[in-house]
Design a protein around this motif. Structure first.
Motif, PDB file in Angstrom:
ATOM      1  N   TYR A 248      89.371 116.114  19.425  1.00 38.16           N
ATOM      2  CA  TYR A 248      89.099 114.772  19.948  1.00 38.16           C
ATOM      3  C   TYR A 248      90.434 114.202  20.424  1.00 38.16           C
ATOM      4  O   TYR A 248      91.430 114.256  19.675  1.00 38.16           O
ATOM      5  N   ILE A 277      82.832 105.470  22.522  1.00 37.90           N
ATOM      6  CA  ILE A 277      81.928 104.327  22.354  1.00 37.90           C
ATOM      7  C   ILE A 277      81.311 104.315  20.941  1.00 37.90           C
ATOM      8  O   ILE A 277      80.405 103.529  20.672  1.00 37.90           O
ATOM      9  N   ASP A 278      81.792 105.186  20.089  1.00 39.86           N
ATOM     10  CA  ASP A 278      81.373 105.241  18.695  1.00 39.86           C
ATOM     11  C   ASP A 278      79.856 105.427  18.543  1.00 39.86           C
ATOM     12  O   ASP A 278      79.232 104.835  17.658  1.00 39.86           O
ATOM     13  N   CYS A 279      79.305 106.298  19.418  1.00 38.85           N
ATOM     14  CA  CYS A 279      77.852 106.530  19.370  1.00 38.85           C
ATOM     15  C   CYS A 279      77.479 107.521  18.257  1.00 38.85           C
ATOM     16  O   CYS A 279      76.315 107.650  17.904  1.00 38.85           O
ATOM     17  N   CYS A 310      79.574 114.878  23.662  1.00 37.99           N
ATOM     18  CA  CYS A 310      80.453 113.821  24.147  1.00 37.99           C
ATOM     19  C   CYS A 310      80.511 113.819  25.674  1.00 37.99           C
ATOM     20  O   CYS A 310      80.527 112.747  26.294  1.00 37.99           O
ATOM     21  N   ILE A 324      86.343 114.990  24.006  1.00 36.58           N
ATOM     22  CA  ILE A 324      86.447 116.098  23.040  1.00 36.58           C
ATOM     23  C   ILE A 324      86.477 117.359  23.890  1.00 36.58           C
ATOM     24  O   ILE A 324      85.655 117.512  24.791  1.00 36.58           O
TER      25      ILE A 324
END
Ligand code: SF4
Ligand code: SF4
Length: 477
Positions: A248, A277-279, A310, A324
């Motif tokens: 990452y 976006i922290d999904c 990602c 990533i």
């Protein structure tokens, strides 16, 4: 050699609670990982490799070569058939070579690209992915599976769970039968198994592989990779800062945070957001249940599911892909990566030398082996004609697929003669011939003389072997 810092992070899938403790308790209760299915370039490559390997494994024992299975490790017959070639126990040195080549191939690939073997071709991963694929088809998507597990037992749940376990058991059974099919002709095996006519060991090994395939791929899954696989434990010492790893890009992704989709890449940057976006999609697709954003972890099997996940998110957001990606520690720190480095080249050269030596050994292999043992009960005898005689047992193993007649000859003393000068041996079999060797006493100037037996196939002049022996007699005064 500088070692990449790695971390030990508690698998977080199943909970995915941000801020949860990251210390891993060896005795912590296992949390089930509900792997989300994902499509993408690397998953296409992985699935193609997986299907090819499985087809190869399941189909090979059914192929015939002449009137025998093409690949057949015939343990009772002590013959190992691989297509046109037949190997025998005395040629186990070739097998050792092959195993050494595999080990060096694994070292080479690990130095180059980390645990790609684990993610793309390891049987544990291949069967686990197959079982997860079936689970997805029968119980539904990740969310449906979580919901189903929380539900009380209903007819639908019983049916789905029953169908899933039946499918798993059938695949485990096919795996066991196929495995045994490499050691017993599979057509006979599948006829004899249901009628209880098969050998007891066949039932044992089919059962063994059935149970372990079902447990390993259905229940234990990532636990095998994390806690049981020895390779997982030592492979990190082969990593260096130029090894390709799934990473990452923290510099680009942080600070992570959810935002409106309408925010463009530039606007998000101006608002202080990194690209993540922290999904948590990367976490939900991970078969070992780790969060790659926590850095390199030994649990990562380099399957690239998180890259595909990602990339699909980046695509939807209109951001560049690769948050990533496969990269190196040096590249992540903005330093130059070196693909060709001494250790990698060393493994490569060793690999090439061993493959060449193996190919030479196989090509140069003479399909004949024999021993010449002197009769030990008596040293020598004097014949009526005044000659000295020694008796030998010649054990001949025809390692070819054709029957052969061999000319036996002996040399080392001027007057040597033999009472038997040929022996016929069927393909793949052994025969013993007792021969008497005669010599004139005048030729013997010491009690023991080195002599050489030679066997030459009548039908093929390339097939020839020699063995040293001793001829005993009264030394001439
Ligand atoms: S998939 Fe990409 S964007 Fe989503 S959490 Fe993971 S790194 Fe962040
Ligand atoms: S972190 Fe990514 S590459 Fe590593 S095992 Fe999980 S999904 Fe696969």
């Amino acid at each position: 050699m500088e070692k990449i810092p790695s971390q030990d992070i508690t698998p977080s899938v199943g909970h995915h609670t941000p801020g949860e403790s990251t210390t891993q308790d060896m005795y912590a209760k296992r949390r089930h990982i509900y792997v989300r299915e994902i499509k993408g370039l690397f998953q296409k490559v992985r699935r193609s490799a997986n299907w090819a390997l499985m087809l190869g494994f399941f189909l090979l024992p059914w192929l015939n070569w002449g009137d025998r299975p093409a690949v057949w490790f015939d343990l009772p017959g002590r013959e190992f058939h691989i297509f046109a070639a037949t190997f025998y126990p005395q040629e186990f040195v070739l097998l050792s070579w092959l195993l050494i080549i595999c080990a060096f191939g694994l070292f080479f690939i690990t130095v180059f690209a980390g645990r790609v073997w684990c993610g793309y071709t390891c049987p544990q991963s291949v069967w686990t992915f197959l079982f997860i694929w079936l689970e997805h088809r029968i119980e539904g998507s990740r969310n449906q599976r979580i919901k189903l597990d929380k539900q009380p037992m209903t007819a639908d749940k019983i049916w789905r769970k029953g169908a899933k376990h039946t499918a798993w058991l059938l695949i485990a059974l096919a795996t066991g039968v196929t495995f045994v099919g490499y050691f017993t002709p599979i057509r006979t095996l599948v006829m004899e198994l249901p009628t209880l006519e098969a050998h007891g060991w066949s039932y044992f090994w089919v059962g063994f592989f059935l149970v372990f395939t079902y447990l390993n791929a259905g229940w234990l899954r990532e636990q095998v990779c994390i806690y049981m696989c020895p390779y997982a434990r030592f492979q990190s010492v082969m990593f260096d800062r130029d090894t390709l790893i799934v990473s990452y890009d923290e510099a680009r992704g942080e600070p992570r945070g959810r935002r409106k989709k309408s925010l463009s890449h530039t606007q998000a940057r101006e608002a202080g957001f990194g690209d993540c976006i922290d999904c948590e999609l990367c976490v939900q697709v991970c078969p070992t249940g780790i969060d790659i954003r926590d850095g390199l972890q030994y649990e990562c099997i380099t399957c690239a599911a998180c890259i595909d996940a990602c990339d699909s998110v980046m695509d939807k957001m209109g951001y560049p892909k690769g948050l990533i990606r496969y990269t190196t520690e040096n590249a992540l720190e903005g330093k130059k990566s070196h693909i060709l480095r001494p250790r990698l080249l060393g493994y490569f050269v060793a690999l090439i030398i061993m493959v060449a030596a193996f190919a030479w050994a196989v090509n140069d292999r003479i399909p004949l082996s024999f021993d010449a043992e002197r009769e030990r009960t008596q040293l020598y005898q004097m014949t009526r004609e005044g000659q000295i005689s020694n008796v030998y047992s010649i054990t001949v193993r025809n390692l070819d697929n054709e029957p052969h007649t061999y000319q036996i000859s002996v040399s080392g003393l001027p007057s040597l003669t033999l009472d038997h000068t040929s022996i016929s041996v069927p393909a793949g079999e052994s025969r013993i011939q007792v021969v008497t060797v005669l010599a004139n006493p005048q030729d013997l100037n010491q009690p023991s003389h080195p002599i050489t037996f030679a066997l030459q196939a009548v039908q093929d002049e390339q097939i020839r072997q020699e063995r040293e022996a001793r001829f005993l007699g009264n030394a001439r005064r």
